[in-house]
Enzyme design. Structure first.
Site, PDB file in Angstrom:
ATOM      1  N   HIS A  43      -6.544  99.284 -19.648  1.00  0.00           N
ATOM      2  CA  HIS A  43      -5.287  99.220 -20.400  1.00  0.00           C
ATOM      3  C   HIS A  43      -5.530  99.027 -21.889  1.00  0.00           C
ATOM      4  O   HIS A  43      -6.633  98.676 -22.331  1.00  0.00           O
ATOM      5  CB  HIS A  43      -4.392  98.104 -19.853  1.00  0.00           C
ATOM      6  CG  HIS A  43      -4.952  96.710 -20.005  1.00  0.00           C
ATOM      7  ND1 HIS A  43      -4.753  95.948 -21.132  1.00  0.00           N
ATOM      8  CD2 HIS A  43      -5.703  95.949 -19.164  1.00  0.00           C
ATOM      9  CE1 HIS A  43      -5.340  94.775 -20.976  1.00  0.00           C
ATOM     10  NE2 HIS A  43      -5.929  94.749 -19.789  1.00  0.00           N
TER      11      HIS A  43
ATOM     12  N   CYS B 104      -9.676  92.564 -16.384  1.00  0.00           N
ATOM     13  CA  CYS B 104      -9.414  93.988 -16.569  1.00  0.00           C
ATOM     14  C   CYS B 104     -10.187  94.498 -17.788  1.00  0.00           C
ATOM     15  O   CYS B 104     -10.670  93.725 -18.609  1.00  0.00           O
ATOM     16  CB  CYS B 104      -7.919  94.240 -16.758  1.00  0.00           C
ATOM     17  SG  CYS B 104      -6.939  93.957 -15.266  1.00  0.00           S
TER      18      CYS B 104
END
Length: 578
Positions: free
Chosen positions: A430, A449
């Protein structure tokens, strides 16, 4: 009823007995004379295979329970491959090299029973070598907690039968090894490290940073270390206390090879790298070779390859690197998992649902201290499915029972785009609202992440060429037309059709409009999904050493995985520093 139950139990016992007896059936064979090879092929007695694994027994069944390694050429090929295991960072002793070599020298004088035992030993060794080359010596799931790679299946029985029949033992074994350029470069790195003289460096300690033109007694020792690692040529230096121009260039080269800021300033990071000795670096290379044997052999025609310790992402298409991006990965206490998956969709302007770990360790602490945390971070609190809870009604003692959702926007924790792919760890790629982090050299800073620099640019490149109709690029359109025309050429009445300048302009305009469409989607601040139809694989991998045109490359072992693996491979723990 009791009689019926007893009857069922008896039936089950009889069934299992039949099943087990069927499994243990051994077809007796007899010796026979091979008229082509002019040798007697001996049958393998049942008692020699009785205590062997099911896989070994199955291999002999393919050869009707006769000797497998009758041909000297096949045996010598196997011996040669065992000797070459050292090129892969493995130890030939683990594959019975000395025992096999002694038996091979005495082959003509061995008794029949000895020959058969030797034959079984060769088969076991072939199996072991194939498994280690294709899957690695160790099972990654037994070494690390958060590895999720694609399954790798190998039919050794089929491989062995074909290799023996065609006398292609060496190709059957070598073909199982990784062919990725990084693995091949690691083999080269192993050769280079082995050429270096034995070293046991004294630790270099400094209190202050050392810069160009400084004078210090420790500079002599640093120069010697730079010469050892071939960043500084012996003839280019005098072992004085002076930090001169040639030493400055050498320090910058050394820093670049270790993923440090190549500014020529010697600080803690540079000194730490200088204090590693030959055996430490060799152990690191051996650990990385083993990990590459775990990875998928075929990464795909299109894939996103991430090397966590190098904080870098490459988008590769048809063996060509289309784009390279910096990344931020999980900090050591919240490691990014090593995994392989396939990109499923993009989410532009994603909302962010706060994950359990962050709720427990971050949100609860900060929000308890100041309820304005929720307003400041544009987080809505939900109880149940859709019941909104105001910050004043929020109960910190039940913090983990709520759901917390951050609204979309440029400063959303996920930024403006999210890359989804199925995995067991609830992680994804992301954008981020901490874009300044990409300027750091140490970027193990996320909660697990992977954050990507300039992710919209990457998303556009991935979508460029996807079979989504509107997302096709001019390049893909031309390729499809060329393929269509190639088929039409088979027709004798074929007439070539070319895009007119007007058509080319129209296609280019369409492409520009569609690229701009993504920007418009983002500007609208509405959550928008785009499915990825063609397979784009995601590989989040971990390697800390390799070799390239600039020499041996090493990166900081951010998750301490090298030491863990090297110890399990049989290395001495002290050889890999903390």
């Amino acid at each position: 009823m009791k009689k019926f139950c007893l009857f069922v139990v008896l039936l089950f016992v009889v069934f299992m007995s039949c099943k087990n007896s069927k499994k243990e059936v051994f077809e007796e064979s007899e010796d026979y004379f091979d008229t082509i090879r002019k040798v007697t092929i001996h049958a393998i007695p049942e008692d020699l295979l009785a205590d062997k694994s099911d896989s070994i027994r199955s291999y002999y069944k393919l050869f009707e329970n006769h000797e497998i390694w009758v041909d000297r050429e096949n045996r010598e090929d196997l011996i040669s491959q065992i000797e070459k295991t050292k090129d892969e960072g493995l130890n030939p002793e683990e594959y019975n090299i000395n025992k096999i070599f002694r038996l091979e020298l005495r082959m003509d004088s061995l008794q029949v029973e000895e020959k058969l035992a030797y034959d079984i030993l060769l088969t076991q060794t072939y199996e072991k070598l194939c498994n280690h080359y294709y899957r690695g010596k160790l099972n990654p799931d037994e070494v690390y907690d958060n590895w999720d790679l694609f399954d790798k299946k190998l039919s050794i029985a089929k491989l062995l039968k074909e290799a023996i029949d065609t006398k292609k033992i060496a190709p059957s074994i070598k073909g199982l090894l990784p062919t990725h350029p990084i693995y091949l470069s690691l083999k080269g790195a192993l050769v280079e490290v082995d050429k270096l003289p034995a070293s046991k460096f004294d630790s270099i300690d400094i209190n202050l940073k050392i810069k160009f033109n400084d004078n210090s007694e420790v500079i002599k020792k640093i120069k010697q270390r730079l010469v050892y690692w071939k960043d500084l040529k012996q003839e280019d230096t005098l072992y004085t206390n002076k930090f001169d121009a040639k030493m400055l260039n050498a320090v910058k080269k050394f820093q670049a090879r270790h993923g440090l800021f190549a500014d020529g300033v010697i600080g803690i990071g540079t000194i730490k790298a200088l204090n590693y000795n030959k055996e430490t670096r060799k152990g690191q290379i051996l650990a990385n070779l083993e990990r590459w044997r775990w990875f998928s052999r075929n990464l795909g025609d299109q894939y996103i390859l991430i090397n966590l310790p190098d904080y870098e992402l490459d988008y590769v298409k048809d063996k060509d690197t289309i784009a390279t991006h910096k990344i931020v990965c999980g900090r050591p206490e919240r490691m990014t998992p090593i995994l392989s998956s396939k990109l499923s969709n993009f989410v532009f302007n994603p909302t962010w649902t706060v994950p359990p770990t962050i709720i427990k360790e971050d949100l609860t602490v900060e929000a308890t201290a100041n309820r304005n945390y929720f307003t400041r971070n544009r987080i809505t609190i939900y109880k149940g499915t859709n019941t909104v809870v105001s910050p004043s009604e929020w109960n910190p003692e039940k913090a983990e029972s709520y759901r917390y959702v951050q609204t979309p926007g440029y400063n959303n924790s996920l930024g403006v785009v999210k890359f989804n792919f199925p995995n067991h760890h609830s992680v994804y790629l992301h954008d981020t609202n901490h874009r300044d982090y990409f300027e750091y050299k140490y970027r193990a800073l996320s909660s697990g992440c992977v954050r990507v620099e300039n992710p919209v640019s990457l998303a556009k490149k991935v979508l460029d060429g996807q079979d989504n109709g509107r997302w096709k690029s001019l390049e893909v359109i031309r390729k499809e037309r060329a393929e269509k025309e190639a088929k039409l050429k088979l027709n004798k009445n074929y007439k070539p059709v070319k895009l007119s300048p007007e058509e080319l302009e129209a296609k280019q305009k369409m492409l520009t409009e569609e690229q701009d469409a993504i920007d418009k989607i983002i500007a609208a601040k509405e959550t928008y999904y785009i499915k990825v139809k063609q397979p784009i694989y995601i590989h989040q991998l971990y390697w800390t050493s390799w070799s390239d045109k600039n020499g041996l490359q090493f990166r900081d072992d951010i998750y301490n995985l090298d030491k863990i693996l090297y110890n399990k491979l049989g290395g001495i723990g002290d050889n890999i520093n903390d």
